[in-house]
Scaffold this motif. Structure first.
Motif, PDB file in Angstrom:
ATOM      1  N   GLN A 209      63.005 -14.055  23.076  1.00  0.00           N
ATOM      2  CA  GLN A 209      62.642 -14.396  22.025  1.00  0.00           C
ATOM      3  C   GLN A 209      62.136 -15.925  22.615  1.00  0.00           C
ATOM      4  OE1 GLN A 209      64.718 -12.187  19.164  1.00  0.00           O
ATOM      5  NE2 GLN A 209      62.391 -11.239  18.926  1.00  0.00           N
ATOM      6  N   CYS A 210      60.879 -16.831  21.280  1.00  0.00           N
ATOM      7  CA  CYS A 210      61.153 -18.110  21.011  1.00  0.00           C
ATOM      8  C   CYS A 210      61.245 -18.411  19.838  1.00  0.00           C
ATOM      9  CB  CYS A 210      59.697 -18.225  21.820  1.00  0.00           C
ATOM     10  SG  CYS A 210      59.421 -17.662  23.497  1.00  0.00           S
ATOM     11  N   SER A 211      61.389 -20.089  19.943  1.00  0.00           N
ATOM     12  CA  SER A 211      60.965 -21.020  17.995  1.00  0.00           C
ATOM     13  C   SER A 211      60.363 -22.015  19.126  1.00  0.00           C
ATOM     14  CB  SER A 211      62.417 -21.209  18.209  1.00  0.00           C
ATOM     15  OG  SER A 211      63.256 -20.325  17.352  1.00  0.00           O
ATOM     16  N   PHE A 212      59.448 -22.983  17.643  1.00  0.00           N
ATOM     17  CA  PHE A 212      58.519 -23.849  17.927  1.00  0.00           C
ATOM     18  C   PHE A 212      59.344 -24.312  17.276  1.00  0.00           C
ATOM     19  CE2 PHE A 212      57.064 -19.056  18.521  1.00  0.00           C
ATOM     20  CZ  PHE A 212      56.314 -19.340  20.069  1.00  0.00           C
ATOM     21  N   GLY A 213      58.421 -25.524  17.653  1.00  0.00           N
ATOM     22  CA  GLY A 213      59.011 -26.957  16.606  1.00  0.00           C
ATOM     23  C   GLY A 213      57.543 -27.506  16.250  1.00  0.00           C
ATOM     24  N   PHE A 214      57.412 -27.700  15.035  1.00  0.00           N
ATOM     25  CA  PHE A 214      55.766 -27.746  14.754  1.00  0.00           C
ATOM     26  C   PHE A 214      56.048 -28.442  13.637  1.00  0.00           C
ATOM     27  CE2 PHE A 214      56.551 -23.772  12.999  1.00  0.00           C
ATOM     28  CZ  PHE A 214      55.969 -23.759  12.116  1.00  0.00           C
ATOM     29  N   CYS A 215      54.754 -29.290  13.279  1.00  0.00           N
ATOM     30  CA  CYS A 215      54.669 -29.692  12.045  1.00  0.00           C
ATOM     31  C   CYS A 215      53.320 -28.828  11.425  1.00  0.00           C
ATOM     32  CB  CYS A 215      54.513 -31.374  11.664  1.00  0.00           C
ATOM     33  SG  CYS A 215      55.567 -32.019  11.317  1.00  0.00           S
TER      34      CYS A 215
END
Length: 122
Positions: free
Chosen positions: A45-51
């Protein structure tokens, strides 16, 4: 670091489900270890770093406001075993072509994760 869009080793695309990406893994021990773990199914699976740059809030239920993120500034994508959002998926595809069996496997994993989440909320 496994890939960057600036170097052409990471491609990003938005589809009907959200963000789709493809990375050309480098010939490093980190990438090889990741590939082994993904082949085993340990990491998928994935995780995302975002604003968020555009979002909306719904306060119709004051005890449970709902935030809808409409647009983000994406900083990073991580392939992980425990994602922040359970509907993500990451697959190792050597040929660049996704097989019908792989699509069925992805759907089965999603259904299992939803069942697990339902069980945890009861």
């Amino acid at each position: 670091m496994l890939g960057r869009s600036q170097s052409g080793t990471l491609t990003l695309q938005e589809d009907e489900h959200g963000l789709a990406f493809e990375v050309a893994l480098p010939e490093t021990t980190t990438a090889q270890d990741l590939a082994v773990s993904m082949n085993r199914g340990d990491i998928n699976q994935c995780s995302f770093g975002f604003c968020p740059t555009i979002d909306e809030w719904d306060y119709s239920d004051p005890d449970m406001p709902v935030r809808t993120i409409k647009e983000v500034k994406l900083y990073e994508i991580s392939i992980v075993p425990l994602p922040a959002y359970g509907d993500t998926e990451a697959n190792l595809v050597r040929s660049g072509v996704i097989s019908e069996d792989m699509v069925k496997n992805i759907q089965l994993r999603k259904e299992i994760m939803k069942e697990i989440e339902r069980g945890l909320t009861l």
